[in-house]
Design a protein around this motif. Structure first.
Motif, PDB file in Angstrom:
ATOM      1  N   PRO A 233       0.805  -1.231   0.000  1.00  0.00           N
ATOM      2  CA  PRO A 233       0.000   0.000   0.000  1.00  0.00           C
ATOM      3  C   PRO A 233       0.831   1.270   0.000  1.00  0.00           C
ATOM      4  O   PRO A 233       0.382   2.305  -0.498  1.00  0.00           O
ATOM      5  CB  PRO A 233      -0.830  -0.135   1.276  1.00  0.00           C
ATOM      6  CG  PRO A 233      -0.045  -1.049   2.164  1.00  0.00           C
ATOM      7  CD  PRO A 233       0.626  -2.014   1.241  1.00  0.00           C
ATOM      8  N   ARG A 234       2.044   1.213   0.537  1.00  0.00           N
ATOM      9  CA  ARG A 234       2.885   2.419   0.552  1.00  0.00           C
ATOM     10  C   ARG A 234       3.190   2.870  -0.873  1.00  0.00           C
ATOM     11  O   ARG A 234       3.126   4.058  -1.187  1.00  0.00           O
ATOM     12  CB  ARG A 234       4.194   2.131   1.296  1.00  0.00           C
ATOM     13  CG  ARG A 234       4.036   1.998   2.793  1.00  0.00           C
ATOM     14  CD  ARG A 234       5.388   1.668   3.419  1.00  0.00           C
ATOM     15  NE  ARG A 234       5.234   1.455   4.849  1.00  0.00           N
ATOM     16  CZ  ARG A 234       5.230   2.410   5.749  1.00  0.00           C
ATOM     17  NH1 ARG A 234       5.360   3.659   5.370  1.00  0.00           N
ATOM     18  NH2 ARG A 234       5.077   2.140   7.030  1.00  0.00           N
ATOM     19  N   LEU A 268      -5.180   8.200   7.472  1.00  0.00           N
ATOM     20  CA  LEU A 268      -6.469   8.874   7.598  1.00  0.00           C
ATOM     21  C   LEU A 268      -6.524  10.189   6.835  1.00  0.00           C
ATOM     22  O   LEU A 268      -7.526  10.488   6.175  1.00  0.00           O
ATOM     23  CB  LEU A 268      -6.790   9.108   9.078  1.00  0.00           C
ATOM     24  CG  LEU A 268      -8.103   9.822   9.383  1.00  0.00           C
ATOM     25  CD1 LEU A 268      -9.288   9.029   8.855  1.00  0.00           C
ATOM     26  CD2 LEU A 268      -8.245  10.061  10.888  1.00  0.00           C
ATOM     27  N   ASP A 269      -5.460  10.983   6.901  1.00  0.00           N
ATOM     28  CA  ASP A 269      -5.480  12.298   6.246  1.00  0.00           C
ATOM     29  C   ASP A 269      -5.687  12.159   4.744  1.00  0.00           C
ATOM     30  O   ASP A 269      -6.504  12.877   4.147  1.00  0.00           O
ATOM     31  CB  ASP A 269      -4.181  13.055   6.537  1.00  0.00           C
ATOM     32  CG  ASP A 269      -4.064  13.472   7.992  1.00  0.00           C
ATOM     33  OD1 ASP A 269      -5.121  13.502   8.666  1.00  0.00           O
ATOM     34  OD2 ASP A 269      -2.950  13.769   8.448  1.00  0.00           O
ATOM     35  N   THR A 494       3.285   2.257  13.201  1.00  0.00           N
ATOM     36  CA  THR A 494       3.318   3.468  12.379  1.00  0.00           C
ATOM     37  C   THR A 494       2.341   4.497  12.926  1.00  0.00           C
ATOM     38  O   THR A 494       1.338   4.154  13.551  1.00  0.00           O
ATOM     39  CB  THR A 494       2.959   3.173  10.911  1.00  0.00           C
ATOM     40  OG1 THR A 494       1.633   2.635  10.843  1.00  0.00           O
ATOM     41  CG2 THR A 494       3.936   2.194  10.290  1.00  0.00           C
ATOM     42  N   ILE A 495       2.662   5.753  12.669  1.00  0.00           N
ATOM     43  CA  ILE A 495       1.768   6.860  13.017  1.00  0.00           C
ATOM     44  C   ILE A 495       1.869   7.885  11.893  1.00  0.00           C
ATOM     45  O   ILE A 495       2.960   8.158  11.384  1.00  0.00           O
ATOM     46  CB  ILE A 495       2.138   7.495  14.374  1.00  0.00           C
ATOM     47  CG1 ILE A 495       1.202   8.666  14.683  1.00  0.00           C
ATOM     48  CG2 ILE A 495       3.596   7.922  14.418  1.00  0.00           C
ATOM     49  CD1 ILE A 495       1.383   9.237  16.090  1.00  0.00           C
ATOM     50  N   GLY A 499       0.140  13.939   7.298  1.00  0.00           N
ATOM     51  CA  GLY A 499       0.154  13.209   6.035  1.00  0.00           C
ATOM     52  C   GLY A 499       1.394  12.370   5.800  1.00  0.00           C
ATOM     53  O   GLY A 499       1.481  11.664   4.797  1.00  0.00           O
ATOM     54  N   VAL A 500       2.360  12.422   6.695  1.00  0.00           N
ATOM     55  CA  VAL A 500       3.591  11.633   6.550  1.00  0.00           C
ATOM     56  C   VAL A 500       3.531  10.457   7.518  1.00  0.00           C
ATOM     57  O   VAL A 500       3.250  10.634   8.703  1.00  0.00           O
ATOM     58  CB  VAL A 500       4.838  12.493   6.837  1.00  0.00           C
ATOM     59  CG1 VAL A 500       6.102  11.646   6.733  1.00  0.00           C
ATOM     60  CG2 VAL A 500       4.891  13.678   5.891  1.00  0.00           C
ATOM     61  N   ILE A 501       3.808   9.256   7.006  1.00  0.00           N
ATOM     62  CA  ILE A 501       3.764   8.056   7.840  1.00  0.00           C
ATOM     63  C   ILE A 501       5.137   7.801   8.437  1.00  0.00           C
ATOM     64  O   ILE A 501       6.130   7.666   7.714  1.00  0.00           O
ATOM     65  CB  ILE A 501       3.290   6.836   7.022  1.00  0.00           C
ATOM     66  CG1 ILE A 501       1.859   7.062   6.536  1.00  0.00           C
ATOM     67  CG2 ILE A 501       3.379   5.559   7.853  1.00  0.00           C
ATOM     68  CD1 ILE A 501       1.343   6.001   5.609  1.00  0.00           C
TER      69      ILE A 501
END
Length: 624
Positions: A233-234, A268-269, A494-495, A499-501
């Motif tokens: 997905p990344r 989410l963003d 991950t967090i 908008g950046v993981i």
């Protein structure tokens, strides 16, 4: 009927019985005999044969008797302005989609009648082949006919051939056709990329994508969907961002793929931004888009927003209802799940197997033993749904959570299908909670055969032994892991911030702010100890001193991610964490206290479910 039946248009019959009503081009006829009657009427009335619909003549006579087919051909010869093959091609094109077998029968009849096909005829026949799983040889025969007739295939026919070969998985032939094409367009590349992504050949698909002189939205979407399908997905998200930067507007299929990637990543963003895009361009009228949107919000920990999307849907399918029920269940909101099922039942929507997985899951986490039993029986008796392994796993989990471990074991032995690791793992989890060493040992005997490389099961058994004071046996489990070559799966969390993981790995991390995170954790640890936090070192299956085990616990990935979230987000903002493994007991206890100390809601999505930490409590009720 032979050609003698075709009276000349100047026949004296034309002037007789002028009271007869004339047919028009919209009149329908359903059989060759009906057509012949109308033809006679035309001759009598003096109207031209062109009053009849020639495509309809082809449709009625194409697969009827040979005489009817011949009759239609005579009509075309007498009256059609365009070459006859164009008329048959019209019907061949229709059949290639609606009835591919009949399309091939018609194509064969045309060849038998010495009617020379053109490139369109061949392309429609090839299209029919792609829809029939046994017709690769037929497709090759048509390809040979194209070469024999000396056609100079255009890009369209070449693309049809590439599509035909790729549809059957004959990628060597498809690749050869593709490479031999004198000219290619975006469709040529899209056909190849679509098949390569389906087969998981993502590197080759990406190479072909990069080589494209011009890309369409379908090109981008195929590759994005391929990355999602093959668990990357990344890369899907990175490609989508690149797609936006070059100004290509996504369509509904793109939106579904990207939302699925956001769900996997907990992004989410980006998910919210895609939601806004879908709303702006009217994509939310599409049920599949809305269902994927619900799934994305649920997997990002936003159940309320998911329910809002659900409530605003103009049309809901059983997938919509089931997704929302399951979402409530994994978030520990079992009451809402059962209430929604009642609404679903009153709405007349028939539940499917996924619906009952959600219901049983909800009952398990709420301790609704009898309700869970009723749902299991209702699924079988009222809806004729055969239980699948997921349903059995939920029932074993339900019984084990209730402390009915002996009944759970008997239930497993009476299962109609072979139990898997999930089923025995549920029993093992119950054995840990209720400190049943005998059940833990029975479960691990089965699990070492079914899933010998899963380190989590050994960890649980070791904890069961440790809780029972059998430390020698706990040490034996660690030796067993070493002897079998079972290594503990590295935990990562991950967090997403702005908008950046950001990813954190247990033990070590190369994150740019890791030293600040360590200092912040040390400060937080002081407050945690004041609140009664005592490190649970039993979860560390390593031979080392207690102080070293504590240091290992302090570097667990979810702790690092939460601390970074506290540092990087404004006060009061919800912290959302994704973790690849089950949350350990120590982290669970620590995060409950951190939620109270920092006055933050912390949502952690682990391998099995969601944990919503708030004011010192967790939505899982301390059993997960």
């Amino acid at each position: 009927m032979d050609s003698s039946c075709l009276a000349p248009l100047s026949s004296p019959l034309c002037s007789q019985d002028s009271s007869l009503s004339l047919p028009n081009s919209n009149i329908a006829f359903s059989s060759p005999s009906h057509l012949q009657q109308l033809h006679s009427l035309l001759i009598k009335s003096g109207a031209p044969i062109s009053s009849l619909s020639f495509p309809q003549i082809a449709s009625v006579c194409a697969l009827s008797s040979p005489s009817a087919f011949s009759y239609a051909r005579h009509l075309f010869h007498r009256s059609a302005d365009s070459p006859e093959i164009f008329l048959w091609n019209s019907h061949l094109n229709t059949l290639s989609s609606s009835s591919p077998s009949d399309a091939l029968l018609l194509f064969n009849r045309l060849l038998s009648s010495n009617l020379l096909p053109n490139t369109f005829s061949c392309s429609f026949a090839l299209k029919a082949c792609t829809q029939l799983s046994h017709c690769l040889l037929t497709g090759k025969t048509i390809h040979a006919l194209i070469l024999k007739l000396g056609f100079d295939p255009d890009v369209f026919l070449h693309n049809t051939l590439v599509h035909m070969y790729s549809s059957f998985g004959a990628m060597a032939d498809a690749r050869l056709m593709f490479e031999k094409m004198p000219k290619r367009d975006a469709v040529s590349y899209n056909i190849m990329i679509a098949r390569l992504t389906k087969d998981g050949e993502m590197e080759l698909a990406r190479e072909m994508f990069d080589d494209m002189p011009e890309r369409s939205v379908r090109s981008w979407t195929s590759l994005i969907a391929g990355y999602v399908q093959w668990k990357n997905p990344r890369e899907a998200v990175r490609l989508f961002v690149e797609m936006e930067e070059v100004g290509v507007r996504p369509n509904e299929v793109t939106v579904v793929a990207v939302l699925a990637a956001c769900a996997d990543l907990g992004a989410l963003d980006l998910g919210k931004r895609v939601h806004q895009h879908g709303n702006r361009f009217g994509f939310l009228k599409n049920v599949r888009v809305c269902n994927t949107l619900i799934d994305m919000y649920i997997k990002c920990g936003c159940v309320r927003i998911a329910r809002k999307v659900f409530d605003e849907m103009a049309e809901r399918t059983v997938v919509s209802w089931s997704a929302m029920i399951h979402g409530y269940a994994i978030h520990g909101q079992g009451d809402d799940a059962l209430e929604l099922f009642e609404e679903m039942r009153k709405a007349g929507i028939r539940p499917n197997p996924v619906t009952f997985v959600g219901l049983l899951h909800a009952c398990s986490h709420m301790g609704l033993l009898e309700q869970g039993r009723k749902f299991f029986q209702s699924m079988i008796c009222d809806y004729n749904i055969v239980p699948e392994i997921e349903h059995y796993g939920c029932m074993v989990d339900l019984l084990s959570r209730a402390g009915l471990l002996d009944e759970a074991l008997e239930f497993i032995r009476k299962m109609q299908i072979k139990p898997n690791g999930v089923v025995w793992g549920a029993l093992l989890g119950g054995a840990r909670v209720y400190k049943r060493v005998d059940m833990g040992e029975e479960a691990i005997r089965q699990l070492t055969d079914l899933d010998p490389s899963n380190d989590g099961y050994y960890v649980v058994l070791s904890n069961i032994y440790a809780d029972a004071g059998r430390f020698d046996d706990a040490a034996k489990v660690r030796r067993l892991m070493r002897n079998k070559g079972v290594k503990k799966t590295p935990g990562w969390s991950t967090i997403a911030v702005d908008g950046v993981i950001h990813e954190f790995v247990a033990g070590e991390s190369d994150h740019a702010h890791i030293l600040e995170i360590y200092r912040k954790w040390d400060d937080l640890l002081v407050e945690l100890r004041v609140r009664g936090y005592v490190p649970d070192t039993s979860v560390v299956l390593l031979d080392m001193e207690e102080s070293e085990k504590e240091s290992v616990l302090y570097r667990h990935s979810e702790k690092l991610a939460v601390v970074f979230g506290l540092m990087s987000t404004p006060p009061g903002k919800v912290i959302r964490i994704m973790k690849n493994l089950r949350v350990c007991n120590d982290c669970h206890a620590a995060l409950k206290l951190i939620s109270e100390i920092a006055k933050r809601e912390i949502i952690v999505r682990d391998r099995n479910r969601f944990h919503c930490f708030k004011d010192g409590f967790c939505s899982c009720r301390d059993y997960w």
